[in-house]
Design a protein around this motif. Structure first.
Motif, PDB file in Angstrom:
ATOM      1  N   ALA A  90      34.977  46.611  60.522  1.00  0.00           N
ATOM      2  CA  ALA A  90      35.042  45.421  61.369  1.00  0.00           C
ATOM      3  C   ALA A  90      33.652  44.837  61.595  1.00  0.00           C
ATOM      4  O   ALA A  90      33.463  43.612  61.578  1.00  0.00           O
ATOM      5  N   LEU A  91      32.650  45.699  61.796  1.00  0.00           N
ATOM      6  CA  LEU A  91      31.278  45.225  61.985  1.00  0.00           C
ATOM      7  C   LEU A  91      30.743  44.545  60.738  1.00  0.00           C
ATOM      8  O   LEU A  91      30.055  43.525  60.816  1.00  0.00           O
ATOM      9  N   CYS A  92      31.047  45.124  59.574  1.00  0.00           N
ATOM     10  CA  CYS A  92      30.593  44.521  58.313  1.00  0.00           C
ATOM     11  C   CYS A  92      31.220  43.142  58.107  1.00  0.00           C
ATOM     12  O   CYS A  92      30.543  42.181  57.729  1.00  0.00           O
ATOM     13  N   GLY A  99      32.493  41.187  60.455  1.00  0.00           N
ATOM     14  CA  GLY A  99      31.948  40.276  61.463  1.00  0.00           C
ATOM     15  C   GLY A  99      30.532  39.848  61.144  1.00  0.00           C
ATOM     16  O   GLY A  99      30.178  38.671  61.293  1.00  0.00           O
ATOM     17  N   GLY A 100      29.697  40.801  60.684  1.00  0.00           N
ATOM     18  CA  GLY A 100      28.335  40.456  60.303  1.00  0.00           C
ATOM     19  C   GLY A 100      28.280  39.503  59.123  1.00  0.00           C
ATOM     20  O   GLY A 100      27.466  38.576  59.092  1.00  0.00           O
ATOM     21  N   LEU A 152      35.726  50.818  62.604  1.00  0.00           N
ATOM     22  CA  LEU A 152      34.716  50.064  63.343  1.00  0.00           C
ATOM     23  C   LEU A 152      33.614  49.557  62.425  1.00  0.00           C
ATOM     24  O   LEU A 152      33.158  48.406  62.544  1.00  0.00           O
ATOM     25  N   LYS A 153      33.196  50.395  61.474  1.00  0.00           N
ATOM     26  CA  LYS A 153      32.174  49.959  60.509  1.00  0.00           C
ATOM     27  C   LYS A 153      32.673  48.791  59.673  1.00  0.00           C
ATOM     28  O   LYS A 153      31.937  47.831  59.418  1.00  0.00           O
TER      29      LYS A 153
END
Length: 290
Positions: free
Chosen positions: A37-39, A41-42, A34-35
């Protein structure tokens, strides 16, 4: 002799199940996925936002390629415009600016680097203050230093020397201190066990290790500063950059191409010479692959 048959599907599934059971954190760590994917995406969101804010346009680039081709054709054949002697003198001035700027920066950074090294000066406040001083000076770009020194001492190569010296003082000081901190402790302990003072530990235990590395770093920065001295010359800090900016301003592109070729030739020669000198100082040769 025939090779063994591949594993059947049930056996393969059992092997995967065994690996999952042996290393559950590699397969069930959803927080890490999840981290990631968030990185990603960000990062994609920030990239899109920056392109929108800066009005990045592929259409404008495509439209400008035609003009770029026209300018490229106007740059050939390269010409000196009967100013070859003037251009050569400016090139040597650029090399002198890069050399003196690097030399002054290295001489100033060398003692500060020992103050910034934790293994030499254990006092927290001393090496913390030295590191922050290097950070502040390194945080100001060479071009800004050039603008400041041109305002202080006037136009000319002297301002260029001071600009490169200030900028490289911070960078070389940091690199020197890191080289000192990563030096092998065994020679230092050997000097200490034989009764050597702290100064002798630095002189005979650390210096022989870091001097070749420091020399290689100085040579690399001299090569890099040859290009920097060209850029700061555009703002009036002397060297070939003054003539380059002038010829670009009047769209004398044949002279511009000749000046660019001169800079490329000088940087290439310095790169070859400094690479050989760095290899002889450090005493290592590249290991060929295969």
């Amino acid at each position: 002799m025939r090779s063994s048959a591949p594993k059947s599907r049930p056996a393969f599934a059992q092997e995967i199940a065994r690996i999952r059971a042996s290393y559950p954190e590699r397969f069930t760590n959803r927080a890490r996925s999840l981290k990631l994917a968030l990185c990603l995406g960000g990062g994609a969101l920030l990239t899109g936002l920056a392109m929108w804010w800066l009005d990045f346009s592929l259409v404008r680039i495509a439209n400008g390629l035609g003009r770029l081709a026209d300018f490229s054709l106007m740059m050939f054949p390269p010409s000196t415009g009967d100013r070859l002697g003037l251009y050569l003198q400016a090139l040597f001035e650029t090399l002198a600016i890069a050399f003196l700027g690097t030399l002054v920066a290295a001489l100033l950074a060398f003692p500060i680097a020992f103050l910034a090294a934790k293994n030499v000066v254990p006092n927290f406040f001393v090496h913390f203050g030295a590191r922050r001083l290097l950070d502040v000076i390194r945080g100001i770009d060479t071009l800004i230093w050039a603008l400041l020194w041109v305002s202080v001492v006037g136009l000319g190569p002297f301002a260029g020397v001071l600009a490169i010296a200030c900028s490289d003082f911070g960078a070389l000081g940091k690199l020197f201190s890191e080289a000192i901190e990563t030096a092998d402790r065994r020679p230092v302990e050997g000097v200490a066990s034989s009764g050597g003072s702290r100064l002798q530990q630095v002189r005979f235990g650390i210096l022989p290790q870091v001097v070749p590395v420091i020399g290689g770093q100085c040579l690399y920065y001299f090569e890099s500063n040859t290009r920097s001295a060209t850029i700061i010359g555009i703002v009036g800090a002397g060297g070939i950059g003054v003539h380059l900016a002038e010829q670009i301003r009047v769209l004398n592109l044949q002279d511009v191409s000749f000046l660019v070729l001169m800079i490329l030739a000088a940087v290439t020669l310095i790169d070859v010479a400094s690479s050989k000198l760095r290899a002889s100082l450090i005493g290592r040769r590249p290991i060929p692959l295969g």
